[in-house]
Design an enzyme around this catalytic site. Structure first.
Site, PDB file in Angstrom:
ATOM      1  N   HIS A  10       0.823  -1.214   0.000  1.00 59.26           N
ATOM      2  CA  HIS A  10       0.000   0.000   0.000  1.00 59.26           C
ATOM      3  C   HIS A  10       0.857   1.264   0.000  1.00 59.26           C
ATOM      4  O   HIS A  10       0.454   2.282  -0.549  1.00 59.26           O
ATOM      5  CB  HIS A  10      -0.978  -0.009   1.185  1.00 59.26           C
ATOM      6  CG  HIS A  10      -2.187  -0.840   0.916  1.00 59.26           C
ATOM      7  ND1 HIS A  10      -3.368  -0.313   0.478  1.00 59.26           N
ATOM      8  CD2 HIS A  10      -2.373  -2.177   1.007  1.00 59.26           C
ATOM      9  CE1 HIS A  10      -4.249  -1.287   0.313  1.00 59.26           C
ATOM     10  NE2 HIS A  10      -3.674  -2.430   0.626  1.00 59.26           N
ATOM     11  N   ASP A  11       2.036   1.195   0.606  1.00 57.17           N
ATOM     12  CA  ASP A  11       2.945   2.344   0.556  1.00 57.17           C
ATOM     13  C   ASP A  11       3.389   2.596  -0.883  1.00 57.17           C
ATOM     14  O   ASP A  11       3.419   3.734  -1.342  1.00 57.17           O
ATOM     15  CB  ASP A  11       4.158   2.116   1.449  1.00 57.17           C
ATOM     16  CG  ASP A  11       5.112   3.299   1.441  1.00 57.17           C
ATOM     17  OD1 ASP A  11       4.626   4.454   1.442  1.00 57.17           O
ATOM     18  OD2 ASP A  11       6.331   3.074   1.434  1.00 57.17           O
ATOM     19  N   VAL A  58       0.627   4.211  -4.334  1.00 56.47           N
ATOM     20  CA  VAL A  58       0.180   5.535  -4.747  1.00 56.47           C
ATOM     21  C   VAL A  58       1.312   6.386  -5.312  1.00 56.47           C
ATOM     22  O   VAL A  58       1.312   6.738  -6.484  1.00 56.47           O
ATOM     23  CB  VAL A  58      -0.513   6.275  -3.584  1.00 56.47           C
ATOM     24  CG1 VAL A  58      -0.955   7.659  -4.003  1.00 56.47           C
ATOM     25  CG2 VAL A  58      -1.703   5.464  -3.096  1.00 56.47           C
ATOM     26  N   GLY A  86       4.714   5.662  -4.979  1.00 58.47           N
ATOM     27  CA  GLY A  86       5.964   4.924  -4.952  1.00 58.47           C
ATOM     28  C   GLY A  86       6.309   4.567  -3.520  1.00 58.47           C
ATOM     29  O   GLY A  86       5.638   4.966  -2.586  1.00 58.47           O
ATOM     30  N   ASP A 126       7.693   5.302  -0.678  1.00 62.44           N
ATOM     31  CA  ASP A 126       8.277   6.508  -0.091  1.00 62.44           C
ATOM     32  C   ASP A 126       7.928   6.738   1.376  1.00 62.44           C
ATOM     33  O   ASP A 126       8.230   7.781   1.931  1.00 62.44           O
ATOM     34  CB  ASP A 126       7.855   7.731  -0.903  1.00 62.44           C
ATOM     35  CG  ASP A 126       6.340   7.940  -0.899  1.00 62.44           C
ATOM     36  OD1 ASP A 126       5.609   7.106  -0.321  1.00 62.44           O
ATOM     37  OD2 ASP A 126       5.897   8.940  -1.482  1.00 62.44           O
ATOM     38  N   SER A 169       5.031   7.265   2.557  1.00 58.06           N
ATOM     39  CA  SER A 169       3.891   8.180   2.720  1.00 58.06           C
ATOM     40  C   SER A 169       2.720   7.532   3.458  1.00 58.06           C
ATOM     41  O   SER A 169       1.931   8.224   4.098  1.00 58.06           O
ATOM     42  CB  SER A 169       3.432   8.724   1.364  1.00 58.06           C
ATOM     43  OG  SER A 169       3.040   7.677   0.508  1.00 58.06           O
TER      44      SER A 169
END
Length: 172
Positions: free
Chosen positions: A58-59, A62, A64, A66, A68
């Protein structure tokens, strides 16, 4: 001529070189520290291995890989954590936090959360008898999250899956 120069400069600035040995000099115990935390977590709850792999997926989904997915809501960030697709379905944040805390004790300010998530997924897989792989390191942590991009990405994914389903029905 100015156009070519700016393209070369832009290419130089954006050229990220990931390497499996990225932390060998700056934090040689980073990977073993992460591995220790992950093994401990998975030995307490075997299902955590799948959760950490899913967290990494899941990281990366969206913006890459990163980190987020780890960012909380704030006045300037609408977190991916609270998106409908992720809310109450992704777990393992506490394990990543624990791994980050342990790595910070060994070498503060060196290892990115994005790399910890990637290494945790690999180590979790291996801890339950799954495959292992070489993780390229050197990612930089995101300072933004994109709940909007998550929603758009899932919308397109659902559209593609629907089209594939229709295609298989049509072809029989």
């Amino acid at each position: 001529m100015a156009y070519r120069t700016s393209m070369v400069l832009l290419g130089t600035i954006c050229d990220a070189q990931l390497s499996s040995t990225f932390y060998d000099g700056a934090c040689p115990n980073a990977l073993s520290t992460i591995r220790s935390v992950i093994r401990s977590a998975v030995s307490k709850e075997r299902r955590m291995a799948a959760s950490l792999i899913r967290l990494h997926f899941h990281d990366c989904f969206v913006q890459g890989c990163d980190g987020s997915i780890l960012l909380d809501d704030s006045s300037s960030i609408e977190s991916e954590k609270s998106a409908l697709q992720n809310a109450n379905s992704i777990r393992g944040y506490n394990i990543i936090d624990q791994a980050k805390a342990e790595v910070e004790k060994v070498c503060p300010g060196v290892v990115s959360c994005a790399d910890i998530v990637a290494v945790a997924a690999r180590d979790a897989s291996f801890a339950v008898g799954g495959p292992s792989w070489t993780v390229k390191l050197g990612r930089r942590d995101s300072t933004t999250a994109s709940k909007v991009w998550l929603l758009v990405t899932f919308h397109y994914l659902q559209t593609i899956l629907t089209l594939l389903s229709l295609n298989s029905v049509i072809r029989g």
